[in-house]
Design a protein around this motif. Structure first.
Motif, mmCIF file in Angstrom:
data_model
loop_
_atom_site.group_PDB
_atom_site.id
_atom_site.type_symbol
_atom_site.label_atom_id
_atom_site.label_comp_id
_atom_site.label_asym_id
_atom_site.label_seq_id
_atom_site.Cartn_x
_atom_site.Cartn_y
_atom_site.Cartn_z
ATOM 1 N N HIS A 116 -2.418 -19.798 -9.888
ATOM 2 C CA HIS A 116 -1.962 -19.332 -9.278
ATOM 3 C C HIS A 116 -1.783 -18.649 -8.790
ATOM 4 O O HIS A 116 -0.107 -18.149 -8.350
ATOM 5 N N ALA A 117 -2.455 -18.360 -8.479
ATOM 6 C CA ALA A 117 -2.820 -17.511 -6.779
ATOM 7 C C ALA A 117 -1.833 -18.125 -5.868
ATOM 8 O O ALA A 117 -2.203 -19.188 -4.826
ATOM 9 N N THR A 118 -0.969 -17.267 -5.002
ATOM 10 C CA THR A 118 -0.338 -17.470 -3.897
ATOM 11 C C THR A 118 -0.946 -16.430 -2.401
ATOM 12 O O THR A 118 -0.807 -16.815 -1.504
ATOM 13 N N GLY A 119 -1.863 -15.997 -2.756
ATOM 14 C CA GLY A 119 -2.081 -14.636 -1.734
ATOM 15 C C GLY A 119 -3.513 -14.276 -1.639
ATOM 16 O O GLY A 119 -3.879 -13.705 -3.100
ATOM 17 N N LEU A 120 -3.832 -13.256 -1.190
ATOM 18 C CA LEU A 120 -5.724 -12.242 -2.104
ATOM 19 C C LEU A 120 -5.259 -10.871 -0.969
ATOM 20 O O LEU A 120 -5.673 -11.780 0.314
ATOM 21 N N ASN A 121 -5.417 -10.364 -1.712
ATOM 22 C CA ASN A 121 -6.299 -8.820 -1.185
ATOM 23 C C ASN A 121 -7.797 -8.008 -1.461
ATOM 24 O O ASN A 121 -8.076 -9.030 -1.713
ATOM 25 N N ASN A 122 -7.866 -7.727 -0.640
ATOM 26 C CA ASN A 122 -9.620 -7.386 -0.023
ATOM 27 C C ASN A 122 -9.434 -5.743 -1.040
ATOM 28 O O ASN A 122 -8.645 -5.307 -1.808
ATOM 29 N N HIS A 123 -10.457 -5.821 -2.315
ATOM 30 C CA HIS A 123 -11.083 -4.961 -3.515
ATOM 31 C C HIS A 123 -12.391 -4.308 -2.110
ATOM 32 O O HIS A 123 -13.275 -5.003 -1.881
ATOM 33 N N MET A 124 -12.096 -2.814 -1.688
ATOM 34 C CA MET A 124 -12.683 -2.241 -1.188
ATOM 35 C C MET A 124 -12.872 -2.561 0.395
ATOM 36 O O MET A 124 -11.618 -3.483 0.426
#
Length: 315
Positions: A116-124
């Motif tokens: 269901h992910a619509t986006g992605l963001n960075n961890h570190m």
């Protein structure tokens, strides 16, 4: 002439009475989902616009993504990316020197693990996001999944926006970290800062984590959200103007560089010419600023008093 004056007066009063209408949109994303089901279930009980970002290789990743989506929350992939500092890394952490095929494999795997992910963001990610070549490979992969990229801005010279050019991938930026300092007063102060930025710029994105302190502060503060602030999902801000992110230490694994103020004795300063035309002002923001300005004017306050006097019952 009388009719014209009446119209102006009515418009002025209308703007004045609506000065407390929505002035800012606030998106809150809670990172690091998949490791702490107890706290994460408390976050899932928050209002639906609060979004969650799931670490794809966390033991409870799929379960928490499904629960969050079922409760109406927007789901993001919280993808580990290499920092400049030396520290333990999650499995499949993206590094600038990786091949396009390897980055594509990791992103494909993450999409399968976080439904269901619509986006992605960075961890570190201070090393990865500051690499134009590395981020170009990321954006080429993301365009195949129609995912937007939320830049956590863990370093001041992030190349995410530049790398996305020509790919069709939308990039938005974090403005505030809520809980670099996990002291309750500090979290509350950062929350207030996010609201102030949303008012000033029209929108703001804040990132937090499922720490007990953060959960407790948000449980309290979200119940008394100011009437001029609307909670929104990050995806609703994809077409909003992107202002510079507010610098905060801690989770920003390499804090944005500080800029020293000019000395009061600095001489021979010149005005720089703009290389490009300023971005157009968002219409909602224009009218919000206009309303705020009118609400503070002496004339409008005088008219408000007159209006109240005219509408008082006559004895």
């Amino acid at each position: 002439m009388l009719r014209f004056r009446s119209t102006i007066f009515a418009v002025t009063v209308s703007l004045m009475l609506n000065a407390n209408a929505v002035a800012g949109k606030l998106a809150i994303v809670i990172d690091d989902f998949g490791y702490r089901p107890h706290q994460e279930n408390q976050v899932i009980a928050f209002p639906a616009p609060i979004s969650i970002a799931v670490l794809p290789n966390a033991p409870h990743a799929r379960d928490m993504a499904n629960k969050a989506w079922g409760a109406g929350h927007e789901v993001l992939i919280h993808l580990p990316m290499a920092p400049l500092s030396k520290q333990p890394l999650e499995k499949d952490t993206l590094r600038p020197e990786m091949s396009s095929a390897e980055i594509e494999r990791i992103i494909h795997d993450a999409v399968q693990k976080v439904p269901h992910a619509t986006g992605l963001n960075n961890h570190m990610g201070s090393a990865m996001t500051s690499s134009l070549f590395g981020m170009q490979k990321v954006m080429q992969a993301l365009k195949n999944y129609r995912l937007y990229f939320l830049d956590s801005v863990t370093i001041g010279n992030s190349q995410a926006t530049r790398a996305a050019a020509g790919t069709g991938v939308k990039v938005i930026k974090r403005k505030v970290f809520l809980d670099d300092n996990q002291n309750e007063a500090a979290v509350r102060q950062q929350y207030d800062r996010a609201i102030a930025l949303a008012r000033r710029n029209g929108s703001a994105i804040a990132i937090g984590h499922p720490h007990p302190t953060t959960v407790r502060v948000l449980q309290q503060e979200l119940r008394r959200l100011p009437s001029d602030i609307t909670l929104v999902r990050p995806s609703s801000l994809l077409n909003e103007p992107q202002h510079a992110a507010a610098s905060t230490p801690g989770y920003a694994d390499a804090a944005p560089p500080a800029h020293k103020p000019l000395s009061p004795t600095a001489q021979n300063l010149h005005i720089c010419k703009l290389r490009r035309r300023p971005a157009p002002v968002n219409a909602d923001r224009f009218f919000s600023v206009l309303q705020e300005s009118m609400a503070q004017s002496t004339l409008v306050k005088y008219l408000q008093l007159q209006w109240q006097g005219w509408n008082q019952p006559r004895s």
